[in-house]
Design a protein around this motif. Structure first.
Motif, PDB file in Angstrom:
ATOM      1  N   CYS A   1      13.737   6.121  14.429  1.00  0.00           N
ATOM      2  CA  CYS A   1      13.453   4.780  13.949  1.00  0.00           C
ATOM      3  C   CYS A   1      12.973   4.863  12.511  1.00  0.00           C
ATOM      4  CB  CYS A   1      12.434   4.104  14.845  1.00  0.00           C
ATOM      5  SG  CYS A   1      12.221   2.378  14.456  1.00  0.00           S
ATOM      6  N   ALA A   2      13.911   4.976  11.611  1.00  0.00           N
ATOM      7  CA  ALA A   2      13.577   5.119  10.195  1.00  0.00           C
ATOM      8  C   ALA A   2      13.035   3.826   9.607  1.00  0.00           C
ATOM      9  CB  ALA A   2      14.813   5.558   9.419  1.00  0.00           C
ATOM     10  N   MET A   3      13.326   2.707  10.216  1.00  0.00           N
ATOM     11  CA  MET A   3      12.882   1.427   9.659  1.00  0.00           C
ATOM     12  C   MET A   3      11.366   1.286   9.701  1.00  0.00           C
ATOM     13  SD  MET A   3      15.571   0.184   8.499  1.00  0.00           S
ATOM     14  CE  MET A   3      14.938  -1.375   7.944  1.00  0.00           C
ATOM     15  N   ILE A   4      10.705   1.912  10.671  1.00  0.00           N
ATOM     16  CA  ILE A   4       9.246   1.838  10.723  1.00  0.00           C
ATOM     17  C   ILE A   4       8.656   2.549   9.511  1.00  0.00           C
ATOM     18  CG2 ILE A   4       7.197   2.590  11.991  1.00  0.00           C
ATOM     19  CD1 ILE A   4       8.791   2.104  14.559  1.00  0.00           C
ATOM     20  N   GLY A   5       9.126   3.766   9.249  1.00  0.00           N
ATOM     21  CA  GLY A   5       8.652   4.499   8.072  1.00  0.00           C
ATOM     22  C   GLY A   5       9.001   3.787   6.786  1.00  0.00           C
ATOM     23  N   GLN A   6      10.207   3.235   6.730  1.00  0.00           N
ATOM     24  CA  GLN A   6      10.630   2.515   5.527  1.00  0.00           C
ATOM     25  C   GLN A   6       9.752   1.291   5.307  1.00  0.00           C
ATOM     26  OE1 GLN A   6      14.659   1.130   5.620  1.00  0.00           O
ATOM     27  NE2 GLN A   6      14.442   0.009   3.729  1.00  0.00           N
ATOM     28  N   SER A   7       9.465   0.547   6.363  1.00  0.00           N
ATOM     29  CA  SER A   7       8.628  -0.646   6.235  1.00  0.00           C
ATOM     30  C   SER A   7       7.208  -0.276   5.824  1.00  0.00           C
ATOM     31  CB  SER A   7       8.601  -1.412   7.559  1.00  0.00           C
ATOM     32  OG  SER A   7       9.882  -1.870   7.884  1.00  0.00           O
ATOM     33  N   ALA A   8       6.669   0.780   6.425  1.00  0.00           N
ATOM     34  CA  ALA A   8       5.307   1.201   6.079  1.00  0.00           C
ATOM     35  C   ALA A   8       5.218   1.651   4.628  1.00  0.00           C
ATOM     36  CB  ALA A   8       4.864   2.321   7.011  1.00  0.00           C
ATOM     37  N   MET A   9       6.194   2.424   4.189  1.00  0.00           N
ATOM     38  CA  MET A   9       6.180   2.874   2.791  1.00  0.00           C
ATOM     39  C   MET A   9       6.417   1.699   1.841  1.00  0.00           C
ATOM     40  SD  MET A   9       5.269   5.928   2.976  1.00  0.00           S
ATOM     41  CE  MET A   9       5.392   6.412   1.284  1.00  0.00           C
ATOM     42  N   ASN A  10       7.205   0.732   2.265  1.00  0.00           N
ATOM     43  CA  ASN A  10       7.450  -0.453   1.462  1.00  0.00           C
ATOM     44  C   ASN A  10       6.144  -1.218   1.240  1.00  0.00           C
ATOM     45  OD1 ASN A  10       8.808  -2.454   0.072  1.00  0.00           O
ATOM     46  ND2 ASN A  10       9.692  -3.384   1.882  1.00  0.00           N
ATOM     47  N   VAL A  11       5.352  -1.390   2.292  1.00  0.00           N
ATOM     48  CA  VAL A  11       4.081  -2.099   2.176  1.00  0.00           C
ATOM     49  C   VAL A  11       3.095  -1.288   1.337  1.00  0.00           C
ATOM     50  CG1 VAL A  11       2.069  -2.888   3.492  1.00  0.00           C
ATOM     51  CG2 VAL A  11       4.372  -3.416   4.291  1.00  0.00           C
ATOM     52  N   GLN A  12       3.040   0.039   1.541  1.00  0.00           N
ATOM     53  CA  GLN A  12       2.131   0.879   0.758  1.00  0.00           C
ATOM     54  C   GLN A  12       2.500   0.892  -0.723  1.00  0.00           C
ATOM     55  OE1 GLN A  12       1.738   4.812   2.360  1.00  0.00           O
ATOM     56  NE2 GLN A  12       0.446   4.146   4.048  1.00  0.00           N
ATOM     57  N   SER A  13       3.775   0.661  -1.016  1.00  0.00           N
ATOM     58  CA  SER A  13       4.222   0.651  -2.411  1.00  0.00           C
ATOM     59  C   SER A  13       4.064  -0.722  -3.060  1.00  0.00           C
ATOM     60  CB  SER A  13       5.688   1.080  -2.486  1.00  0.00           C
ATOM     61  OG  SER A  13       5.839   2.375  -1.976  1.00  0.00           O
TER      62      SER A  13
ATOM     63  N   GLY B   1      11.744  17.008   5.432  1.00  0.00           N
ATOM     64  CA  GLY B   1      10.577  17.058   4.550  1.00  0.00           C
ATOM     65  C   GLY B   1      10.107  15.667   4.152  1.00  0.00           C
ATOM     66  N   ILE B   2      11.057  14.790   3.846  1.00  0.00           N
ATOM     67  CA  ILE B   2      10.707  13.411   3.507  1.00  0.00           C
ATOM     68  C   ILE B   2      10.092  12.714   4.717  1.00  0.00           C
ATOM     69  CG2 ILE B   2      11.682  11.162   2.886  1.00  0.00           C
ATOM     70  CD1 ILE B   2      13.767  12.733   1.211  1.00  0.00           C
ATOM     71  N   MET B   3      10.662  12.959   5.890  1.00  0.00           N
ATOM     72  CA  MET B   3      10.149  12.342   7.110  1.00  0.00           C
ATOM     73  C   MET B   3       8.719  12.788   7.404  1.00  0.00           C
ATOM     74  SD  MET B   3      12.609  12.167  10.333  1.00  0.00           S
ATOM     75  CE  MET B   3      11.947  11.950  11.939  1.00  0.00           C
TER      76      MET B   3
ATOM     77  N   SER C   1       5.356  10.507   7.454  1.00  0.00           N
ATOM     78  CA  SER C   1       4.467  10.523   8.619  1.00  0.00           C
ATOM     79  C   SER C   1       3.025  10.771   8.210  1.00  0.00           C
ATOM     80  CB  SER C   1       4.897  11.603   9.608  1.00  0.00           C
ATOM     81  OG  SER C   1       6.181  11.366  10.073  1.00  0.00           O
ATOM     82  N   ILE C   2       2.818  11.720   7.327  1.00  0.00           N
ATOM     83  CA  ILE C   2       1.467  12.026   6.862  1.00  0.00           C
ATOM     84  C   ILE C   2       0.887  10.850   6.088  1.00  0.00           C
ATOM     85  CG2 ILE C   2       0.145  13.499   5.267  1.00  0.00           C
ATOM     86  CD1 ILE C   2       1.991  15.814   6.166  1.00  0.00           C
TER      87      ILE C   2
ATOM     88  N   THR D   1       1.611   7.659   6.371  1.00  0.00           N
ATOM     89  CA  THR D   1       1.400   6.442   7.163  1.00  0.00           C
ATOM     90  C   THR D   1       0.430   6.637   8.328  1.00  0.00           C
ATOM     91  OG1 THR D   1       3.353   6.929   8.522  1.00  0.00           O
ATOM     92  CG2 THR D   1       3.661   5.491   6.617  1.00  0.00           C
ATOM     93  N   PHE D   2       0.029   7.874   8.606  1.00  0.00           N
ATOM     94  CA  PHE D   2      -0.893   8.121   9.722  1.00  0.00           C
ATOM     95  C   PHE D   2      -2.287   7.640   9.357  1.00  0.00           C
ATOM     96  CE2 PHE D   2      -3.794  10.800  12.203  1.00  0.00           C
ATOM     97  CZ  PHE D   2      -3.317  10.530  13.474  1.00  0.00           C
ATOM     98  N   ASP D   3      -2.967   6.990  10.289  1.00  0.00           N
ATOM     99  CA  ASP D   3      -4.327   6.517  10.081  1.00  0.00           C
ATOM    100  C   ASP D   3      -5.294   7.632  10.478  1.00  0.00           C
ATOM    101  OD1 ASP D   3      -6.604   5.046   9.659  1.00  0.00           O
ATOM    102  OD2 ASP D   3      -6.376   3.819  11.468  1.00  0.00           O
ATOM    103  N   TRP D   4      -5.734   8.410   9.498  1.00  0.00           N
ATOM    104  CA  TRP D   4      -6.554   9.579   9.763  1.00  0.00           C
ATOM    105  C   TRP D   4      -7.920   9.212  10.323  1.00  0.00           C
ATOM    106  CZ3 TRP D   4      -4.219  14.084   9.945  1.00  0.00           C
ATOM    107  CH2 TRP D   4      -3.014  14.229   9.266  1.00  0.00           C
ATOM    108  N   HIS D   5      -8.392   8.008  10.057  1.00  0.00           N
ATOM    109  CA  HIS D   5      -9.687   7.587  10.590  1.00  0.00           C
ATOM    110  C   HIS D   5      -9.624   7.342  12.098  1.00  0.00           C
ATOM    111  CE1 HIS D   5     -11.199   7.313   6.523  1.00  0.00           C
ATOM    112  NE2 HIS D   5     -10.178   6.553   6.198  1.00  0.00           N
TER     113      HIS D   5
END
Length: 121
Positions: free
Chosen positions: A8-20, A56-58, A62-63, A65-69
């Motif tokens: 499910c690449a769209m989850i990572g893409q969406s998360a990176m989109n929001v972080q950017s 490597g990109i994946m 993952s790192i 977008t992970f919530d370390w707290h």
């Protein structure tokens, strides 16, 4: 269906989109159209990208977008809840199959609930 990697690449893409900084529907539309153009018009070029670099990109996504707290929140979980989570993760890692991992976690939760009468959150 199009010869690409599973997942499910769209989850990572969406998360990176929001972080950017992407906050509107236009940013989602732009990334979706760009992906559509890449898949349909540049398929041969995309197939030339080594899988190792995509992995490597994946991992990097993952790192990022992970919530370390959330790791600290595990101290407040009941042992039964934590064991269900760990069982799910363990089975996913061992079998490389998310469905089997989820099935194992649900099965353990059912055992806790209906055999030992322990409520799972």
């Amino acid at each position: 269906m199009l010869g690409g990697q599973g997942g499910c690449a769209m989850i990572g893409q969406s998360a990176m989109n929001v972080q950017s900084g992407g906050r509107t529907r236009l940013s989602t539309l732009t990334s979706g159209i760009t992906l559509l153009i890449l898949v349909f018009s540049m398929k041969d070029l995309m197939l030339a990208i080594p899988t190792a670099s995509l992995i490597g990109i994946m991992i990097t996504v993952s790192i990022a977008t992970f919530d370390w707290h959330s790791i600290a929140l595990n101290k407040g979980f009941k042992l039964t809840d934590l064991s269900v989570m760990l069982m799910t993760v363990l089975f996913v890692i061992l079998t490389h199959n998310l469905a089997i991992g989820v099935f194992a976690g649900v099965l353990l939760a059912i055992i806790y609930r209906y055999i030992f009468h322990i409520k799972i959150a």
